[in-house]
Scaffold this active site. Structure first.
Site, PDB file in Angstrom:
ATOM      1  N   ASP A 292      -1.115 -11.446   2.179  1.00  0.00           N
ATOM      2  CA  ASP A 292      -1.833 -10.538   1.281  1.00  0.00           C
ATOM      3  C   ASP A 292      -3.313 -11.163   0.771  1.00  0.00           C
ATOM      4  O   ASP A 292      -3.397 -12.459   0.834  1.00  0.00           O
ATOM      5  CB  ASP A 292      -1.084  -9.839   0.319  1.00  0.00           C
ATOM      6  CG  ASP A 292      -1.611  -8.485  -0.363  1.00  0.00           C
ATOM      7  OD1 ASP A 292      -0.957  -7.587  -0.783  1.00  0.00           O
ATOM      8  OD2 ASP A 292      -2.905  -8.337  -0.118  1.00  0.00           O
TER       9      ASP A 292
HETATM   10  C1  GLC Z   1      -4.448  -5.717  -1.397  1.00  0.00           C
HETATM   11  C2  GLC Z   1      -3.196  -5.135  -1.304  1.00  0.00           C
HETATM   12  C3  GLC Z   1      -2.725  -4.836   0.149  1.00  0.00           C
HETATM   13  C4  GLC Z   1      -4.013  -4.484   0.891  1.00  0.00           C
HETATM   14  C5  GLC Z   1      -5.046  -5.680   0.956  1.00  0.00           C
HETATM   15  C6  GLC Z   1      -5.996  -5.266   1.782  1.00  0.00           C
HETATM   16  O1  GLC Z   1      -4.585  -6.516  -2.220  1.00  0.00           O
HETATM   17  O2  GLC Z   1      -2.129  -5.770  -1.991  1.00  0.00           O
HETATM   18  O3  GLC Z   1      -1.742  -3.736   0.278  1.00  0.00           O
HETATM   19  O4  GLC Z   1      -3.424  -4.136   2.274  1.00  0.00           O
HETATM   20  O5  GLC Z   1      -5.286  -6.154  -0.208  1.00  0.00           O
HETATM   21  O6  GLC Z   1      -6.713  -4.192   0.942  1.00  0.00           O
END
Ligand code: GLC
Length: 751
Positions: A292
């Site tokens: 993430d």
């Molecule tokens: C965010 C979220 C994740 C998302 C990613 C890209 O922090 O936790 O669910 O897909 O970043 O935006």
């Protein structure tokens, strides 16, 4: 290593449960043998730096914008093959432009373009928690398919969805993004969403790579606070939080995303137990894991890594294949390999997994195949997409209360007063995690009612108050408007930015003076039907106690105003059921229905709570229970039949009953089957959902509904983490909600 079906695996002192429950995901034989050969051949040509390049992902909003240092740095990295994927670059024009830059690299390896297409791309569907309230797996799958079609026509290869985290804590803002608190429902929905996004087989230009996230147990964050630690028993991990991920893996989900939380002290991003032993080992998962946002670099913040270099070494070794926006791999991985701190074959494995998906999408044959202007125009303007969104929005709405048949609004109504801060809201109806915020494409409740109200119905409007602050300046006008009407529709709730990522709340009451506005309107003496918008369960005591009707709308998406009008005027009979428990107050949390046990001190007589497992200042029961939702008609449950009172190994039992529509309106009912194992080697919850059916019935019509229970549905993880059903009696409950059981029976499992 072979896994015994029955015995737990001991790894570093940790128990891996028997695999009977999680029947192994067969390793996908490469869908097309030459893909493996092509991956191997390409890998053999790659330098270490080019391999590391594939493991980097950056957000690219700037990369198509005005000149900037960030833009030139990104473009240079892409041009030199140092980037494997971009997120937040969308649209045929921009994706073509950036893909062309990537193809200038020595080996011309195309980029993967990714985006958070969570509940729609341009046509916005209800938030996932709202879709879950439909309990309609076909409609949920269709919603994901429409989102994939629109995204894939706009140059997107990969969505960071479905979020399959079980969410039991309404303080956590991301409950809006999942399927609620129940593992069985959540697993069924995970499978439907993966198949919706990916289709039966990857490679079509109407499908995208899906991503099961956030692996794992992100929804169990301590105190409902985002990004916090998670401490779970092995039973809870395996019984509650992992099954939706296994369902996604079994459905062929192309990628996983790990999570920001720790699991029992080890951050998920650096957690080899999760990513290597379970996912890539026991489940033999062939796809790849993306971190993430920055979660690899964050291992240092957690105190799990000394610095970014240590974080890179720990994350790659633990099975995190791609580094989203962390710059941990780009800055350190090549050196770590040269220093012998990271094995080359682990890097090769990560690269192979990523290249395999690029080949499966056909990007090496035609890197621009998802970026076709004509198709983008045609798909994004397809009116069928909005039809699907409106139907899903109708299905997502939950009728919480309807006293004296206040709803549906009758055609005879002369004057309706639409009041409240969200009555004309547009942006809020798309909720958080929306791609499209163009309000010209969003229908407000006011728009929907204006269009639907017949010529003999006058629609008045007053805002009444805001969703924040405590000003009552608009109350007088709102009350005066109500006094001129036959009935009030009050539109209240959260704004789109009050739930979602980094939106944990300690107080989940309606924000601002909205409840006070309700009380003032109620005092005007007219019937008040309340529409509540929100991304989570909210608390609204006065409304719950005194409103004549309550319709929970979640955030219903770009067609929400039309869908609400359809339900309010009775053109669609609501059938939504809550996928998550609504507490009376935050003090009751955790309060999920399947976290309730008989305890050693059950309340046996209502009100007798002396020395019982109870609160002295509130009941144990929620405001609204899991599975609750009313209809404009009524349903009778009768004639429960259990095909055999005793079950032997290898047998199954049919639980059937008759469902009758006893009302005057056609409608749908979600009949639910719950089970209790009253005596077991590990204490079991009072109720667990084991199956459900959504049945459509005309007035007076009856249907026989049949559920099938086999041994696997009676099983749980015992103290040795073995998935086992234990002989003995089982209680079966069939009902309209977890707190509205209509039929009960027993069966026995024989040794
Ligand atoms: C965010 C979220 C994740 C998302 C990613 C890209 O922090 O936790 O669910 O897909 O970043 O935006």
């Amino acid at each position: 290593m072979t896994f015994s079906l029955r015995k737990p695996l001991l790894f570093l002192g940790l128990l891996l449960p028997g695999t009977a429950a999680l029947a192994q995901t067969k390793p996908t034989a490469s869908p097309n043998a030459n893909i493996e050969q092509r991956v191997t051949a390409l890998l053999a040509q790659m330098t270490l730096e080019e391999k590391v390049g594939q493991l980097n992902q950056y957000s690219g909003r700037e990369v198509t914008g005005p000149a900037s240092d960030r833009k030139s740095t990104l473009l240079n990295s892409i041009r030199s093959g140092q980037v494997g994927s971009m997120l937040n670059v969308k649209g045929v024009k921009d994706t073509r432009e950036i893909q062309a830059v990537a193809l200038e690299s020595r080996l011309h390896i195309p980029l993967l373009f990714s985006l958070d297409v969570i509940h729609g791309y341009q046509t916005t569907f209800p938030i996932p928690l709202g879709e879950a309230a439909s309990w309609d797996l076909d409609a949920i799958r269709l919603g994901a398919h429409v989102a994939a079609k629109e995204a894939a026509a706009s140059g997107i290869h990969w969505t960071f969805a479905p979020m399959v985290d079980i969410g039991r804590d309404p303080r956590w803002g991301r409950v809006m993004e999942g399927a609620g608190e129940d593992t069985y429902l959540g697993s069924q929905i995970a499978k439907a969403r993966v198949l919706g996004f990916q289709g039966e087989k990857l490679g079509g230009t109407d499908a995208v790579l899906a991503c099961a996230k956030h692996f794992a147990a992100y929804g169990a964050a301590t105190a409902g606070r985002d990004y916090n630690a998670v401490d779970l028993s092995p039973q809870q991990l395996w019984e509650t939080y992992l099954p939706p991920f296994k369902a996604a893996a079994d459905a062929g989900v192309a990628t996983f995303m790990n999570s920001f939380n720790t699991l029992n002290g080890i951050p998920a991003t650096g957690n080899a137990y999760l990513q290597r032993d379970i996912l890539k080992g026991q489940w033999q998962y062939p796809g790849f894991v993306v971190s993430d946002w920055g979660s690899i670099a964050e291992l240092a913040n957690w105190g799990y890594a000394a610095d970014k270099k240590d974080a890179a070494q720990k994350a790659l070794t633990a099975g995190s294949d791609m580094d989203m926006e962390g710059d941990a791999y780009s800055q350190n991985l090549a050196q770590l390999v040269k220093d012998g701190k990271v094995k080359t074959d682990l890097v090769d494995d990560a690269v192979r997994r990523i290249l395999r998906k690029k080949f499966e999408l056909g990007l090496f044959d035609d890197p621009y195949r998802f970026s076709d202007e004509a198709r983008e125009k045609q798909v994004l303007s397809d009116p069928q997409n909005r039809v699907a969104a409106r139907q899903m929005a109708q299905k997502s709405l939950v009728l919480l209360k309807n006293q004296n048949a206040t709803l549906p609004l009758t055609k005879q109504l002369r004057t309706v007063a639409l009041i409240g801060p969200l009555a004309k809201a547009k942006r809020d109806l798309n909720g958080s995690w929306t791609v499209d915020t163009d309000t010209t494409r969003i229908t407000s409740l006011y728009d929907g009612l204006s269009q639907r109200a017949g010529k003999n119905t006058q629609l008045l409007y007053a805002k009444g108050c805001d969703t924040s602050g405590d000003s009552r300046a608009g109350f007088a006008q709102a009350v005066a408007t109500a006094q001129r009407a036959d009935l009030v529709v009050l539109a209240v709730g959260e704004t789109w930015d009050m739930s979602g990522e980094a939106k944990s709340r300690t107080d989940i009451h309606l924000p601002g003076p909205q409840e006070e506005l309700f009380k003032a309107l109620k005092a005007a003496g007219k019937p008040v039907a309340v529409v509540v918008f929100g991304g989570r369960p909210l608390i609204f005591d006065a409304i719950a106690d005194q409103a004549d009707a309550i319709l929970y709308a979640w955030w219903p998406g770009s067609e929400g105003g039309f869908a609400l009008a359809d339900v309010l005027f009775g053109d669609y009979n609501p059938a939504g059921k809550l996928p998550i428990t609504f507490p009376r107050n935050v003090g009751q949390i955790p309060i999920a229905y399947n976290q309730q046990y008989n305890t050693g001190r059950p309340i046996t007589k209502p009100g007798d709570i002396r020395y019982k497992s109870a609160y002295i200042d509130a009941p144990n029961t929620p405001r609204y229970a899991f599975g609750h939702g009313l209809s404009y008609t009524a349903f009778k449950y009768s004639d429960l039949k259990i095909s055999r009172p005793q079950l032997k190994a290898g047998e199954s039992v049919q639980v059937s009953f008759t469902l009758t529509n006893t009302g005057k309106t056609a409608g749908e009912e979600v009949a639910q089957l719950y089970l209790r194992d009253p005596v077991a080697s590990v204490v079991r919850p009072l109720k667990e959902l084991k199956d459900f059916r959504k049945i459509s019935l005309k007035p007076g019509q009856s249907k026989t509904v049949t559920f099938t229970l086999d041994r696997d549905k009676l099983a749980f993880y015992n103290q040795q983490l073995e998935w086992k059903a234990e002989p003995g009696a089982f209680q079966l409950m069939v009902g309209s909600a977890s707190d509205d059981i209509r039929l009960e029976g027993q069966m026995e499992l024989l040794p």
